[in-house]
Enzyme design. Structure first.
Site, PDB file in Angstrom:
ATOM      1  CG  HIS A 122       4.894   1.109  -2.554  1.00 32.40           C
ATOM      2  ND1 HIS A 122       4.268   1.789  -3.345  1.00 32.40           N
ATOM      3  CD2 HIS A 122       4.238  -0.219  -1.944  1.00 32.40           C
ATOM      4  CE1 HIS A 122       2.710   1.260  -3.271  1.00 32.40           C
ATOM      5  NE2 HIS A 122       2.847   0.070  -2.656  1.00 32.40           N
ATOM      6  CG  ASP A 123       5.590   4.776  -4.712  1.00 34.78           C
ATOM      7  OD1 ASP A 123       6.598   5.198  -5.620  1.00 34.78           O
ATOM      8  OD2 ASP A 123       5.507   3.740  -4.719  1.00 34.78           O
ATOM      9  N   GLY A 140       1.391   2.373   1.217  1.00 32.67           N
ATOM     10  CA  GLY A 140       2.191   3.165   0.294  1.00 32.67           C
ATOM     11  C   GLY A 140       1.425   4.490   0.117  1.00 32.67           C
TER      12      GLY A 140
END
Length: 264
Positions: A122-123, A140
């Protein structure tokens, strides 16, 4: 659009022109796919995926699954994938986690290749023309700049930054930021010289490569700490885009840059 009869596509998904969707593909409602993209067998594309034009997504890939982040509470977030990307077998790209301000998203630029079994958490933000070799694992909030290459089975710590034109050795364990134009290897991850071959392939002149080498000699081979090295580079090396890119990278490093081979 060429849609196989054994695929499962939500009627509200937005599919571009000349998109080919093979058998046993699942595409959720909140998905957009650009023109001329190929979706191979057994691919799963979940809510929040925004995929560009001329991409190739190979069998078994999973795009825009929810983040593996205990802070995530089901908020709508995105995976944004640009044009001309090659996403090989069993790649997983998780969507973002909602930040304090705005919507979270995981971003992949244009003209990248993610080889089999790569994981993008994520991200993460990946630039353009990058190659992530087989089994690369990104935690992440990682940023990878343009033209970077990761060797197979590289594992990169959360919040790390990989500079432009970097090449990581296979099996690298990255726990520091890796500044632009260099080779990185060993554990702990260490400076292993300038990425001369990669820079030549991308049209850097011999003079420009020499300039970059001289800057890194100041940073890594004169026994200076980071602050001293940055001051020396500013004083001793003329202003250039490459010099300023290196200095700005170091100034903005959140984890600190990797050290030289053999340094303590």
């Amino acid at each position: 659009m060429g849609q196989h009869t054994l695929s499962n596509i939500h009627p509200d998904a937005k599919i571009g022109k000349n998109v080919v969707i093979d058998s046993f593909v699942t595409i959720s409602k909140d998905v957009e796919i650009g023109d001329n993209t190929w979706i191979g067998p057994n691919v799963v594309i979940m809510d929040g995926a925004r995929i560009g034009k001329n991409c190739q997504i190979f069998p078994g890939a999973v795009i825009s699954a929810i983040p593996q982040d205990l802070k995530y509470n089901g908020e709508p977030t995105l995976v944004v994938i640009g044009d001309n990307n090659i996403i090989r077998e069993y790649v997983t790209i998780n969507k973002g986690t909602v930040a304090e301000k705005g919507i979270g998203k995981t971003v992949l630029g244009n003209n990248n290749m993610l080889m089999a079994y790569t994981h993008v958490a994520h991200d993460c933000v990946i630039g353009n023309h990058c190659v992530l070799a087989n089994g690369t694992t990104l935690a992440g909030h990682i940023t990878i700049h343009d033209w970077a290459i990761t060797g197979g089975l590289s594992a990169i710590l959360q919040f790390s930054t990989i500079g432009s034109h970097v090449i990581l050795a296979g099996g690298s364990l990255v726990n520091k930021d890796v500044p632009p134009f260099v080779k990185a290897a060993r554990f702990p991850i260490s400076y292993d010289g300038v990425n001369i071959i990669g820079l030549k392939r991308r049209g850097f002149s011999d003079e420009k490569i020499q300039e970059i080498q001289d800057i890194y000699r100041t940073i890594y081979q004169k026994g200076l700490n980071v602050s001293q090295a940055m001051a020396a580079v500013e004083q001793e090396h003329p202003v250039s885009p490459e010099r300023d890119e290196i200095l700005n990278f170091i100034k903005n490093s959140s984890l600190g840059i990797m050290k030289n081979i053999g340094s303590k």
